[in-house]
Design a protein around this motif. Sequence first.
Motif, PDB file in Angstrom:
ATOM      1  N   GLU A 131      -3.531   0.342  -4.755  1.00 15.44           N
ATOM      2  CA  GLU A 131      -4.584   1.367  -4.675  1.00 15.44           C
ATOM      3  C   GLU A 131      -4.085   2.630  -3.975  1.00 15.44           C
ATOM      4  OE1 GLU A 131      -8.771   1.799  -2.173  1.00 15.44           O
ATOM      5  OE2 GLU A 131      -8.149  -0.206  -2.815  1.00 15.44           O
ATOM      6  N   TRP A 132      -3.262   2.461  -2.932  1.00 13.35           N
ATOM      7  CA  TRP A 132      -2.737   3.657  -2.235  1.00 13.35           C
ATOM      8  C   TRP A 132      -1.229   3.840  -2.399  1.00 13.35           C
ATOM      9  CZ3 TRP A 132      -5.658  -0.080   0.356  1.00 13.35           C
ATOM     10  CH2 TRP A 132      -4.930  -1.060   1.061  1.00 13.35           C
ATOM     11  N   LEU A 133      -0.500   2.771  -2.728  1.00 19.17           N
ATOM     12  CA  LEU A 133       0.953   2.914  -2.830  1.00 19.17           C
ATOM     13  C   LEU A 133       1.396   3.502  -4.165  1.00 19.17           C
ATOM     14  CD1 LEU A 133       2.271  -0.386  -1.149  1.00 19.17           C
ATOM     15  CD2 LEU A 133       2.012   1.888  -0.135  1.00 19.17           C
ATOM     16  N   ASP A 134       0.694   3.158  -5.253  1.00 15.44           N
ATOM     17  CA  ASP A 134       1.132   3.609  -6.573  1.00 15.44           C
ATOM     18  C   ASP A 134       1.084   5.129  -6.729  1.00 15.44           C
ATOM     19  OD1 ASP A 134       1.684   1.070  -7.363  1.00 15.44           O
ATOM     20  OD2 ASP A 134       0.155   0.946  -8.938  1.00 15.44           O
ATOM     21  N   TYR A 177      10.753  -1.662   2.488  1.00 17.95           N
ATOM     22  CA  TYR A 177       9.603  -2.576   2.491  1.00 17.95           C
ATOM     23  C   TYR A 177       8.825  -2.494   3.796  1.00 17.95           C
ATOM     24  CZ  TYR A 177       6.773  -6.753   1.935  1.00 17.95           C
ATOM     25  OH  TYR A 177       5.699  -7.611   1.824  1.00 17.95           O
ATOM     26  N   MET A 178       9.530  -2.501   4.924  1.00 18.16           N
ATOM     27  CA  MET A 178       8.824  -2.517   6.209  1.00 18.16           C
ATOM     28  C   MET A 178       8.048  -1.216   6.442  1.00 18.16           C
ATOM     29  SD  MET A 178      11.852  -2.181   9.079  1.00 18.16           S
ATOM     30  CE  MET A 178      12.854  -3.504   8.426  1.00 18.16           C
ATOM     31  N   ILE A 179       8.510  -0.121   5.857  1.00 18.65           N
ATOM     32  CA  ILE A 179       7.752   1.133   5.971  1.00 18.65           C
ATOM     33  C   ILE A 179       6.463   1.037   5.162  1.00 18.65           C
ATOM     34  CG2 ILE A 179       7.801   3.632   5.549  1.00 18.65           C
ATOM     35  CD1 ILE A 179      10.797   3.592   5.916  1.00 18.65           C
ATOM     36  N   LEU A 180       6.566   0.474   3.957  1.00 14.32           N
ATOM     37  CA  LEU A 180       5.382   0.333   3.110  1.00 14.32           C
ATOM     38  C   LEU A 180       4.365  -0.620   3.729  1.00 14.32           C
ATOM     39  CD1 LEU A 180       7.017   0.157  -0.440  1.00 14.32           C
ATOM     40  CD2 LEU A 180       5.914   2.120   0.645  1.00 14.32           C
ATOM     41  N   GLN A 181       4.838  -1.721   4.327  1.00 12.77           N
ATOM     42  CA  GLN A 181       3.891  -2.655   4.940  1.00 12.77           C
ATOM     43  C   GLN A 181       3.224  -2.009   6.155  1.00 12.77           C
ATOM     44  OE1 GLN A 181       4.992  -6.802   5.317  1.00 12.77           O
ATOM     45  NE2 GLN A 181       3.689  -7.051   7.099  1.00 12.77           N
ATOM     46  N   ALA A 182       3.986  -1.237   6.926  1.00 12.52           N
ATOM     47  CA  ALA A 182       3.400  -0.514   8.062  1.00 12.52           C
ATOM     48  C   ALA A 182       2.329   0.457   7.563  1.00 12.52           C
ATOM     49  CB  ALA A 182       4.493   0.237   8.819  1.00 12.52           C
ATOM     50  N   TYR A 183       2.626   1.109   6.442  1.00 11.50           N
ATOM     51  CA  TYR A 183       1.671   2.064   5.865  1.00 11.50           C
ATOM     52  C   TYR A 183       0.403   1.354   5.385  1.00 11.50           C
ATOM     53  CZ  TYR A 183      -0.037   5.994   3.067  1.00 11.50           C
ATOM     54  OH  TYR A 183      -0.802   7.005   2.543  1.00 11.50           O
ATOM     55  N   ASP A 184       0.550   0.117   4.895  1.00  4.14           N
ATOM     56  CA  ASP A 184      -0.636  -0.677   4.514  1.00  4.14           C
ATOM     57  C   ASP A 184      -1.602  -0.799   5.692  1.00  4.14           C
ATOM     58  OD1 ASP A 184       0.120  -1.195   1.907  1.00  4.14           O
ATOM     59  OD2 ASP A 184       0.907  -3.201   2.322  1.00  4.14           O
ATOM     60  N   ARG A 190      -7.577   3.149   8.338  1.00  5.55           N
ATOM     61  CA  ARG A 190      -8.220   4.418   8.010  1.00  5.55           C
ATOM     62  C   ARG A 190      -9.392   4.216   7.030  1.00  5.55           C
ATOM     63  NH1 ARG A 190      -4.340   9.229   7.278  1.00  5.55           N
ATOM     64  NH2 ARG A 190      -3.248   7.854   5.823  1.00  5.55           N
ATOM     65  N   ARG A 191      -9.213   3.354   6.036  1.00  8.55           N
ATOM     66  CA  ARG A 191     -10.221   3.192   4.986  1.00  8.55           C
ATOM     67  C   ARG A 191     -11.277   2.130   5.313  1.00  8.55           C
ATOM     68  NH1 ARG A 191      -7.477   4.058  -0.776  1.00  8.55           N
ATOM     69  NH2 ARG A 191      -5.819   5.512  -0.227  1.00  8.55           N
ATOM     70  N   TYR A 192     -10.862   1.060   6.019  1.00 10.94           N
ATOM     71  CA  TYR A 192     -11.758  -0.090   6.193  1.00 10.94           C
ATOM     72  C   TYR A 192     -11.953  -0.497   7.659  1.00 10.94           C
ATOM     73  CZ  TYR A 192     -10.941  -0.455   1.179  1.00 10.94           C
ATOM     74  OH  TYR A 192     -10.847  -0.184  -0.162  1.00 10.94           O
ATOM     75  N   GLY A 193     -11.404   0.283   8.580  1.00  9.11           N
ATOM     76  CA  GLY A 193     -11.561  -0.034   9.997  1.00  9.11           C
ATOM     77  C   GLY A 193     -10.863  -1.309  10.423  1.00  9.11           C
ATOM     78  N   ARG A 215      -0.749   4.159  15.648  1.00  8.54           N
ATOM     79  CA  ARG A 215      -0.924   4.828  16.940  1.00  8.54           C
ATOM     80  C   ARG A 215      -0.419   6.274  16.864  1.00  8.54           C
ATOM     81  NH1 ARG A 215       2.149   1.692  20.172  1.00  8.54           N
ATOM     82  NH2 ARG A 215       0.464   0.197  20.550  1.00  8.54           N
ATOM     83  N   ARG A 216       0.722   6.463  16.206  1.00  9.84           N
ATOM     84  CA  ARG A 216       1.319   7.810  16.122  1.00  9.84           C
ATOM     85  C   ARG A 216       0.515   8.745  15.215  1.00  9.84           C
ATOM     86  NH1 ARG A 216       7.041   8.006  17.405  1.00  9.84           N
ATOM     87  NH2 ARG A 216       7.796   5.976  18.085  1.00  9.84           N
ATOM     88  N   VAL A 217       0.062   8.218  14.062  1.00  3.45           N
ATOM     89  CA  VAL A 217      -0.594   9.077  13.070  1.00  3.45           C
ATOM     90  C   VAL A 217      -2.087   9.252  13.362  1.00  3.45           C
ATOM     91  CG1 VAL A 217      -1.164   9.324  10.610  1.00  3.45           C
ATOM     92  CG2 VAL A 217       1.086   8.477  11.287  1.00  3.45           C
ATOM     93  N   LEU A 218      -2.767   8.171  13.712  1.00  2.00           N
ATOM     94  CA  LEU A 218      -4.222   8.220  13.891  1.00  2.00           C
ATOM     95  C   LEU A 218      -4.657   8.132  15.358  1.00  2.00           C
ATOM     96  CD1 LEU A 218      -5.373   5.824  10.993  1.00  2.00           C
ATOM     97  CD2 LEU A 218      -5.138   8.326  10.930  1.00  2.00           C
TER      98      LEU A 218
END
Length: 416
Positions: A131-134, A177-184, A190-193, A215-218
């Motif tokens: 939903e957000w990665l593609d 991969y670890m960057i994408l999982q962190a982004y998840d 952000r979207r679902y609390g 923590r860094r971004v939000l």
Amino acid sequence: MTYHPKSDFMRVMIERGYLADCTDYQSLDEALRKGVVPAYIGYDATAASLHVGHLLNIMMLRWLQKTGHKPITLMGGGTTKVGDPSFRADERPLLTPEKIDENIQGMKQVFGRYLSYGDGATDAIMLNNAEWLDSLNYLDFLRDIGRHFSVNRMLSFESVKSRLDREQSLSFLEFNYMILQAYDFLELNRRYGCLLQMGGSDQWGNIVNGIDLTRRVLDREIYGLTSPLLTTSDGKKMGKSASGAVWLNGAMLSSYEFWQFWRNTTDADVGRFLRLYTDLPLEECDRLGKLAGSEINAAKIILANEVTGLLHGADAAAAAEATAREVFEKGGVGADLPTVALDLADVAEGITVAQLFVRAGLSPSGKEAKRLIQEGGARLNDEPVLDAGHKIHAADLVEPLKLTAGKKRHALVTLG
């Protein structure tokens, strides 16, 4: 574990043996006491079914919901395109988007047995990180997200370090991969609390990355909790049987075979598995786990019935137990035994007994089947098999043949 939890969920995690580590016990405990905590576990779609190795974490989500919180099952429609390199010796084969979607459909069948999905505050939700990665823009992602990651630190994580220490290749694709999982984790917050990510202890580095990134971004505080990587008391990886993976989808492993896997639990594991894989009260799990001698077999049947009942339903568990009694106590042929149907072409020139054991899933290879026969562990219609090369023809299959490997694993062979 010296921490004494105040929330129901943390108490269950500690008392029943689900907890390996947590990023901040006290703060997470407080958040769980204040209100509903949404928490997620991610599942990459690398196979058409989940297996017993996933069951511990599914039970964690079940207990999360039972103690008043909100489970999120995150399907890795996006991350499966990359592949998790954690503690693997080689790169996962890349799957097509169609195969990934097909696998997700197969995996979805299981979750509804353990979780209640819906729109309520504590109802589970199922999401897909595609939903957000593609739709990510590579340059924007590098600038906005990639700048928060230190390559030096990423190289220090044990899951990556172990691969490099063995001088095995780690592709740039996998390294992402670890960057994408962190982004998840960031997007779920952000979207679902979502406040909590859970997973096996091999996911610790990926979970910590997601907490740091959020923590860094939000500038938000979120948490991580891991479960132990289970082995049986004899040192084997949980979820493997003599004939391969113990799948959770009934189409890939019958409810009888699933029941039998739990019935065959080693004595020393019964109490622990009752605590981890059933809803039975803790006191009952401990009582059953302490039984000795022949009495422990009654506890194993309770374990098999409880675990099978959760996944396949109480009727399937009862049918499996009835089949087991028919086979073991009366020497009969239970109606629920796993069955391999041969056609006339299979037996036109005869099929060896060793090949039959492989076809029936009772041996992983012809070599292993021959060894089983040589060691006296193979039976055909309850009679010892003496010749691995003995051929079975159509005339031998007028009635179903019963194959037995060891004392507890059985299958039927029929002519379709």
